[in-house]
Design an enzyme around this catalytic site. Structure first.
Site, PDB file in Angstrom:
ATOM      1  N   HIS A 157      29.263  61.961  91.627  1.00  0.00           N
ATOM      2  CA  HIS A 157      29.934  60.465  91.407  1.00  0.00           C
ATOM      3  C   HIS A 157      30.378  59.968  92.739  1.00  0.00           C
ATOM      4  CE1 HIS A 157      30.376  60.925  86.717  1.00  0.00           C
ATOM      5  NE2 HIS A 157      29.217  60.644  87.164  1.00  0.00           N
ATOM      6  N   HIS A 168      31.588  57.312  83.263  1.00  0.00           N
ATOM      7  CA  HIS A 168      30.710  57.778  84.229  1.00  0.00           C
ATOM      8  C   HIS A 168      30.310  56.418  85.096  1.00  0.00           C
ATOM      9  CE1 HIS A 168      29.240  61.890  82.585  1.00  0.00           C
ATOM     10  NE2 HIS A 168      30.323  61.257  81.891  1.00  0.00           N
TER      11      HIS A 168
HETATM   12  P1  FDA Z   1      21.314  54.179  93.550  1.00  0.00           P
HETATM   13  O1  FDA Z   1      21.030  55.582  94.125  1.00  0.00           O
HETATM   14  O2  FDA Z   1      20.998  53.805  92.208  1.00  0.00           O
HETATM   15  O3  FDA Z   1      20.148  53.143  94.481  1.00  0.00           O
HETATM   16  C1  FDA Z   1      20.100  53.334  95.721  1.00  0.00           C
HETATM   17  C2  FDA Z   1      18.812  53.018  96.030  1.00  0.00           C
HETATM   18  O4  FDA Z   1      18.345  52.887  97.706  1.00  0.00           O
HETATM   19  C3  FDA Z   1      17.756  54.237  95.696  1.00  0.00           C
HETATM   20  O5  FDA Z   1      16.747  53.545  95.037  1.00  0.00           O
HETATM   21  C4  FDA Z   1      17.174  54.880  96.982  1.00  0.00           C
HETATM   22  O6  FDA Z   1      16.025  55.231  97.046  1.00  0.00           O
HETATM   23  C5  FDA Z   1      17.190  53.445  98.030  1.00  0.00           C
HETATM   24  N1  FDA Z   1      17.411  53.757  99.375  1.00  0.00           N
HETATM   25  C6  FDA Z   1      18.417  54.479  99.960  1.00  0.00           C
HETATM   26  N2  FDA Z   1      18.072  54.441 101.203  1.00  0.00           N
HETATM   27  C7  FDA Z   1      17.232  53.737 101.509  1.00  0.00           C
HETATM   28  C8  FDA Z   1      16.617  52.952 102.830  1.00  0.00           C
HETATM   29  N3  FDA Z   1      17.017  53.501 103.905  1.00  0.00           N
HETATM   30  N4  FDA Z   1      15.527  52.333 102.452  1.00  0.00           N
HETATM   31  C9  FDA Z   1      15.208  51.830 101.459  1.00  0.00           C
HETATM   32  N5  FDA Z   1      15.491  52.194 100.192  1.00  0.00           N
HETATM   33  C10 FDA Z   1      16.638  53.146 100.031  1.00  0.00           C
HETATM   34  N6  FDA Z   1      26.248  58.017  85.859  1.00  0.00           N
HETATM   35  C11 FDA Z   1      26.519  57.592  84.630  1.00  0.00           C
HETATM   36  O7  FDA Z   1      27.062  56.602  84.543  1.00  0.00           O
HETATM   37  N7  FDA Z   1      26.089  58.521  83.522  1.00  0.00           N
HETATM   38  C12 FDA Z   1      25.572  59.588  83.971  1.00  0.00           C
HETATM   39  O8  FDA Z   1      25.124  60.576  83.101  1.00  0.00           O
HETATM   40  C13 FDA Z   1      25.222  60.067  85.202  1.00  0.00           C
HETATM   41  N8  FDA Z   1      24.863  60.921  85.581  1.00  0.00           N
HETATM   42  C14 FDA Z   1      24.344  61.425  86.876  1.00  0.00           C
HETATM   43  C15 FDA Z   1      23.641  62.400  87.225  1.00  0.00           C
HETATM   44  C16 FDA Z   1      23.211  62.733  88.580  1.00  0.00           C
HETATM   45  C17 FDA Z   1      22.272  63.899  88.735  1.00  0.00           C
HETATM   46  C18 FDA Z   1      23.317  61.854  89.422  1.00  0.00           C
HETATM   47  C19 FDA Z   1      23.022  61.805  90.938  1.00  0.00           C
HETATM   48  C20 FDA Z   1      24.122  60.544  89.232  1.00  0.00           C
HETATM   49  C21 FDA Z   1      24.795  60.520  88.037  1.00  0.00           C
HETATM   50  N9  FDA Z   1      25.355  59.334  87.727  1.00  0.00           N
HETATM   51  C22 FDA Z   1      25.635  59.196  86.294  1.00  0.00           C
HETATM   52  C23 FDA Z   1      26.025  58.466  88.470  1.00  0.00           C
HETATM   53  C24 FDA Z   1      25.027  57.312  88.484  1.00  0.00           C
HETATM   54  O9  FDA Z   1      23.758  57.164  88.254  1.00  0.00           O
HETATM   55  C25 FDA Z   1      25.231  56.710  90.197  1.00  0.00           C
HETATM   56  O10 FDA Z   1      26.553  56.467  90.579  1.00  0.00           O
HETATM   57  C26 FDA Z   1      24.372  55.255  90.258  1.00  0.00           C
HETATM   58  O11 FDA Z   1      23.176  55.174  89.676  1.00  0.00           O
HETATM   59  C27 FDA Z   1      24.260  54.840  91.699  1.00  0.00           C
HETATM   60  O12 FDA Z   1      23.805  53.586  91.655  1.00  0.00           O
HETATM   61  P2  FDA Z   1      23.989  52.757  93.119  1.00  0.00           P
HETATM   62  O13 FDA Z   1      23.389  51.547  92.988  1.00  0.00           O
HETATM   63  O14 FDA Z   1      25.150  53.150  93.872  1.00  0.00           O
HETATM   64  O15 FDA Z   1      22.872  53.534  93.875  1.00  0.00           O
END
Ligand code: FDA
Length: 569
Positions: free
Chosen positions: A506, A549
């Site tokens: 997170h 979350h």
């Molecule tokens: P997110 O990661 O979704 O989006 C970023 C995007 O940018 C990605 O698609 C990536 O590939 C892309 N990207 C990055 N760099 C780039 C570049 N240079 N060029 C092009 N593209 C690029 N939350 C919850 O509510 N319930 C849950 O059960 C869970 N469980 C959980 C498990 C695990 C394993 C993780 C890792 C996380 C969770 N979370 C969660 C957290 C939640 O899923 C997370 O905080 C959000 O999806 C993040 O959303 P963002 O939009 O910030 O980034």
């Protein structure tokens, strides 16, 4: 092609980016381009399987960011999972759909973000949601799931509910009785998604109840709309940095990208560039574009376009540990049973714990500031910490999350202190955009964070010793009483916790929405200070950790951001 111009370029087709791209492309005269490093995972079973949590870890759709060795956290490094796919981390996460506590969102306004409070965000939680009511699905009979319709949206894109893999054997009810038998009972909470999370409950998930598959940002916000001629997505395309118009002012005019065939080119944006690459990537993209701490940028021969030293600071994450027990029953389905104790339910001596912590806040703030060379100021950090203290000891937010997950012949538990005080950072380690960043969450830097983690572990031991649940479980298999003795103090738990924790995945706040004078990176319209047309819309902007979350809050923030960009807020 690189000749084409777009009104908006959204960098990152993840949880936030697809919300923003969808809502902006509702305007027919507006062209939107999404740049996403990953590909489509529409038919990837590691994604769709509702019991498949963890299957995608370590595969090519996981960025698997590595932290540096954690000085206070056992000397070990941690892997921070993050989705590299259309849909981003929503394609690999635990699917939990659980919002924050009212007072936590109100604290965003307290810290100086006018208009960012629970009352204003709540409509956006509902706008995005398509709640699937459990009574429509007979497989949920006996599962114990419940809800209050006033808290939910029914016509949004994102399906939320429970699927046919949800356990329905009466365990939910046994656990409720058990929590009511605690020395300090943990009350039953029918629906924790209305801003009051404290208590024992069963939260919904981002699932398609009908089809029993994961719901993610791409399934909700992209695929049903992919025929819009003004909504463009470039997959397997890596964004390297923002490009700027000539001149002194910081006006973005495009994004340098490396296409799937290896060609590097610039794609032009006429209105705005919106960074949505996630909390561990958006600040790095800012730094690569010359926005950040001049001392850090100079090390890599990057010219400073905007002197904004707090880019990448304020990193907040949680630490996750587990205890395991044998179960007498065998489970082929699963469920998460969550307890959210407030301070008075978690700490036997909450008043004393609070008073002691309050005295430590100045020293905590000084330690955080010293660790980053006073880039974030001790006086500001101390104010943030007092806001956090008020949330815990006055507003009574949940201070820990306790999950019970039956699997096979085991009761797995997961637990974490919900609002650690430690603050870390993430910075680039090269001017080459393909080189991994330096990530340092500083887990366990401040001793309250360990204390909360220990107390959550003790709480779980109490759960397994309280009837009627105690009669359904067998021995504690990890760590076991030979490793951590019954009644162990913080010191007795410390080794187990610090050698066996993981990131709770997170990470937030690395481009925090706060006034510039207290170290913010974006303003209340999520615009980067000093730029006229660059925004950050993703987990990076959350100023404080939330107890639920992250994804539900992130979806809601992105919904509100889209309205801000459209000029509707
Ligand atoms: P997110 O990661 O979704 O989006 C970023 C995007 O940018 C990605 O698609 C990536 O590939 C892309 N990207 C990055 N760099 C780039 C570049 N240079 N060029 C092009 N593209 C690029 N939350 C919850 O509510 N319930 C849950 O059960 C869970 N469980 C959980 C498990 C695990 C394993 C993780 C890792 C996380 C969770 N979370 C969660 C957290 C939640 O899923 C997370 O905080 C959000 O999806 C993040 O959303 P963002 O939009 O910030 O980034």
């Amino acid at each position: 092609s690189s000749e084409t111009k777009y009104d908006y370029i959204v960098v990152g087709g993840g949880t936030s980016g697809l919300v923003v791209a969808n809502r902006l492309s509702e305007q027919e005269n507006i062209n939107v381009l999404v740049i996403e490093a990953g590909g489509s995972v529409y038919n990837n079973e590691n994604v769709t399987d509702t019991l498949g949590y963890g299957k995608a870890f370590g595969t090519d759709i996981d960025w698997a960011y590595e932290t540096i060795k954690q000085e206070y956290g056992g000397g070990i490094s941690q892997t921070l999972r993050a989705g590299k796919a259309l849909g981003g981390t929503s394609t690999i996460n635990g699917m939990v759909y659980l919002r924050a506590q009212t007072a936590q969102i109100d604290a965003w306004e307290t810290v100086g973000n006018e208009g960012w409070n629970w009352k204003n965000l709540f409509p956006y939680f509902r706008k995005g949601e398509q709640f699937q009511t459990p009574e429509k699905y007979s497989f949920l009979d006996g599962s114990g799931v419940a809800y209050d319709p006033a808290y939910h949206g029914f016509t949004g894109p994102l399906k939320v509910g429970w699927s046919s893999t949800q356990l329905n054997d009466g365990l939910a009810q046994e656990l409720n009785t058990t929590y009511q038998n605690f020395e300090v009972p943990v009350p039953y909470n029918k629906d924790p998604n209305g801003g009051d999370m404290v208590g024992y409950s069963l939260y919904p998930k981002t699932v398609d109840s009908e089809l029993n598959i994961r719901e993610d940002a791409a399934r909700a916000y992209y695929y049903p709309y992919q025929n819009r001629t003004n909504l463009h997505v470039w997959l397997r395309t890596h964004a390297n940095k923002i490009t700027w118009k000539d001149g002194e002012d910081a006006v973005a005019d495009g994004v340098e990208v490396t296409l799937s065939n290896g060609t590097t080119t610039v794609v032009k944006a006429t209105r705005e560039v919106i960074l949505a690459a996630g909390a561990l990537k958006s600040p790095i993209l800012l730094e690569l574009s010359g926005v950040g701490n001049p001392d850090i940028l100079a090390k890599y021969d990057i010219d400073t376009k905007i002197n904004l030293p707090t880019v990448g600071e304020n990193l907040q994450d949680q630490m996750n540990n587990g205890l395991q027990y044998d179960s007498k029953a065998s489970y082929s389905k699963s469920a998460d049973y969550v307890a959210y104790p407030s301070a008075s339910q978690l700490f036997p001596n909450a008043t004393a714990v609070g008073a002691q912590l309050l005295r430590k806040l100045p020293a905590y703030a000084a330690k955080v500031a010293a660790a980053n060379g006073n880039i974030t100021k001790a006086s500001d950090i101390q104010r943030f910490f007092k806001i956090q203290w008020d949330l815990i000891f006055k507003a009574g937010i949940p201070v820990a999350e306790i999950l019970l997950e039956p699997t096979g012949n085991t009761y797995d538990t997961e637990y974490w202190g919900s609002v650690p005080f430690s603050r870390g950072n993430v910075h680039l380690a090269s001017a080459d955009p393909t080189v991994a960043a330096t990530i340092d969450p500083k887990y366990f830097m401040l001793d309250f964070d360990l204390h909360a983690q220990v107390q959550a572990a003790r709480f779980i031991r109490e759960l397994f010793q309280t009837k009627p649940f105690a009669d359904m479980a067998g021995d504690e298999t990890s760590p076991g009483l030979s490793v951590v003795a019954a009644g162990a103090d913080d010191q007795g738990w410390s080794n187990f916790i610090k050698q066996n924790y993981r990131s709770n995945f997170h990470p937030i706040s690395t481009a925090a929405m706060m006034p510039k004078e207290v170290g913010g990176v974006v303003d209340t319209s999520l615009k980067v200070y000093g730029t006229s047309n660059v925004r950050v819309v993703d987990a990076s902007v959350l100023p404080f950790q939330v107890c639920g979350h992250l994804q539900s809050t992130i979806y809601a923030v992105a919904e509100r951001a889209a309205d801000i960009i459209k000029g509707k807020v």
